[in-house]
Write a protein that holds these residues in place. Structure first.
Motif, PDB file in Angstrom:
ATOM      1  N   THR A  60       0.972  -1.424   0.008  1.00 27.10           N
ATOM      2  CA  THR A  60       0.081  -0.053   0.039  1.00 27.10           C
ATOM      3  C   THR A  60       0.905   1.439  -0.073  1.00 27.10           C
ATOM      4  O   THR A  60       0.708   2.063  -0.776  1.00 27.10           O
ATOM      5  N   ASN A  61       1.914   1.379   0.853  1.00 28.66           N
ATOM      6  CA  ASN A  61       2.727   2.430   1.063  1.00 28.66           C
ATOM      7  C   ASN A  61       3.471   2.681  -0.236  1.00 28.66           C
ATOM      8  O   ASN A  61       3.756   3.871  -0.517  1.00 28.66           O
ATOM      9  N   MET A  72       1.380   4.581  -2.613  1.00 29.28           N
ATOM     10  CA  MET A  72       0.975   6.119  -2.375  1.00 29.28           C
ATOM     11  C   MET A  72       2.338   6.679  -2.616  1.00 29.28           C
ATOM     12  O   MET A  72       2.035   7.841  -2.752  1.00 29.28           O
ATOM     13  N   CYS A 114       1.359   2.509  13.073  1.00 31.29           N
ATOM     14  CA  CYS A 114       0.591   3.558  13.462  1.00 31.29           C
ATOM     15  C   CYS A 114      -0.602   3.535  12.335  1.00 31.29           C
ATOM     16  O   CYS A 114      -0.611   2.649  11.187  1.00 31.29           O
ATOM     17  N   ALA A 115      -1.520   4.557  12.195  1.00 33.86           N
ATOM     18  CA  ALA A 115      -2.563   4.606  11.025  1.00 33.86           C
ATOM     19  C   ALA A 115      -1.828   4.827   9.835  1.00 33.86           C
ATOM     20  O   ALA A 115      -0.785   5.378   9.698  1.00 33.86           O
ATOM     21  N   LEU A 116      -2.426   4.394   8.670  1.00 37.04           N
ATOM     22  CA  LEU A 116      -1.670   4.427   7.431  1.00 37.04           C
ATOM     23  C   LEU A 116      -1.158   5.846   7.062  1.00 37.04           C
ATOM     24  O   LEU A 116      -0.466   5.983   6.451  1.00 37.04           O
ATOM     25  N   GLU A 117      -2.157   6.662   7.340  1.00 37.50           N
ATOM     26  CA  GLU A 117      -1.962   8.229   6.894  1.00 37.50           C
ATOM     27  C   GLU A 117      -0.464   8.589   7.649  1.00 37.50           C
ATOM     28  O   GLU A 117       0.094   9.243   7.043  1.00 37.50           O
ATOM     29  N   ALA A 118      -0.480   8.324   8.810  1.00 48.58           N
ATOM     30  CA  ALA A 118       0.721   8.800   9.523  1.00 48.58           C
ATOM     31  C   ALA A 118       1.949   7.923   9.129  1.00 48.58           C
ATOM     32  O   ALA A 118       3.073   8.560   8.996  1.00 48.58           O
ATOM     33  N   HIS A 133       2.477   6.974   6.174  1.00 50.36           N
ATOM     34  CA  HIS A 133       2.552   7.570   4.834  1.00 50.36           C
ATOM     35  C   HIS A 133       3.222   9.115   4.781  1.00 50.36           C
ATOM     36  O   HIS A 133       4.145   9.283   4.325  1.00 50.36           O
ATOM     37  N   ASP A 134       2.825   9.961   5.818  1.00 54.56           N
ATOM     38  CA  ASP A 134       3.474  11.018   6.186  1.00 54.56           C
ATOM     39  C   ASP A 134       4.966  10.982   6.499  1.00 54.56           C
ATOM     40  O   ASP A 134       5.738  11.630   6.210  1.00 54.56           O
ATOM     41  N   ARG A 187       6.672  10.417   3.397  1.00 48.82           N
ATOM     42  CA  ARG A 187       7.045  11.333   2.716  1.00 48.82           C
ATOM     43  C   ARG A 187       8.045  12.377   3.342  1.00 48.82           C
ATOM     44  O   ARG A 187       8.733  12.868   2.461  1.00 48.82           O
TER      45      ARG A 187
END
Ligand code: TMP
Length: 213
Positions: A20-21, A24, A191-195, A197-198, A201
Motif C-alpha cells: 500500500t505504501n 502511495m 500507526c494509522a496508514l496516513e501517519a 505515509h506522512d 513522505r
C-alpha cells in the motif's frame, strides 16, 4: 552504465503494509512530474517473476537455506540488469517493494546463513548497487503475521515459517538500519496508514530535497 535516477527500497517483515505504501509514494512522486517505476522482489522482471513462484509457494522446507539465497540472488541479478539499472540510467525513480536487505534479514538473520556469505553473494550478483534510501516498516511479529494471514493470499510459504524465524528477521532489519543510518529510515508501521505515509513522505523529502504533498 551511468546512473542518474533515484533508487528507493521498502523493507519489513510479513504484513508491514509495504505494498500500500509503495503505491502511495509512487502517486506522490508522480504528482511532482517524476517518472516512477514501481517494482518488487522476488520478481520485477519476467524471469525473476518465474523464480518468485519457486520461492513463495510450496512446502516450507522445499529448499535448503543456501539454495534459497541463490534463487533470490538469481532473481535479483535479472531484475537489476533488465529493469532497475535501465530505469536509473534513464533518470527515473525506482521504488522496489523489497531488495537485498530482505535476503540479509530472511536468509541471513532468519535462516542463519553467515552474513558475510550473503554479502559476498550480493557483491558477486549485483556488484555495489545500493538503494539511495531504504524505508524499513517495523512492527511486532504477531501483528504482522495476523495482518498477512487476514489477507489470505496463496503466497504463504514464508508466513508459515516458525520457531522464532520472524523475530530474528525483525531484529535483523533493525540491526541493518542501525549499521547504515545514512541509508535506512525505520518507521513504526503500527500507526494509522496516513501517519505512516506522512513519515515516508518526510523521509523522502529529507533525503532528496523534494516537497511532497
Ligand atoms: P512479499 O510477500 O513481500 O511479496 O515477499 C515474498 C516473500 O519473499 C516474503 O515472505 C519475504 C521473502 N523474501 C526472502 O526471503 N528473501 C528475499 O531476498 C526477498 C526479496 C524476499
Amino acid at each position: 552504465m551511468a546512473v542518474s535516477g533515484r533508487f528507493i527500497t521498502f523493507e519489513g517483515g510479513e504484513g508491514a503494509g509495504k505494498s500500500t505504501n509503495v503505491r502511495m509514494l509512487k502517486d506522490a512522486l508522480e504528482k511532482l512530474g517524476h517518472v516512477v517505476v514501481l517494482t518488487r522482489e522476488p520478481g520485477g522482471s519476467p524471469g525473476a517473476e518465474e523464480i518468485r513462484k519457486l520461492l513463495v509457494d510450496g512446502a516450507v522446507d522445499r529448499w535448503d537455506s543456501m539454495t534459497e539465497a541463490l534463487l533470490h540472488f538469481a532473481a535479483r541479478r535479472d531484475h537489476v540488469a533488465r529493469i532497475i539499472l535501465p530505469a536509473l540510467s534513464r533518470g527515473e525513480w525506482v521504488i522496489s517493494d523489497r531488495f537485498a536487505d530482505s535476503t540479509m534479514a530472511y536468509q541471513g538473520y532468519g535462516h542463519g546463513i553467515e552474513l558475510q556469505k550473503i554479502s559476498k553473494l550480493q557483491a558477486l550478483s549485483i556488484g555495489g548497487l545500493k538503494p539511495d534510501l531504504t524505508i524499513m516498516l517495523d512492527l511486532p511479529v504477531e501483528t504482522g503475521l495476523d495482518r498477512a494471514g487476514a489477507r489470505g493470499d496463496e503466497e504463504s510459504r514464508y508466513e508459515r515459517m516458525a520457531g522464532g524465524f520472524h523475530q530474528r528477521l525483525r531484529d535483523g532489519f533493525l540491526d541493518i538500519a542501525k549499521r547504515e543510518p545514512e541509508r535506512c529510515v525505520v518507521i513504526d508501521a503500527t500507526c494509522a496508514l496516513e501517519a505512516v505515509h506522512d513519515a515516508i513522505r518526510t523521509a523522502v523529502a529529507d533525503r532528496f530535497s523534494v516537497v511532497l504533498t
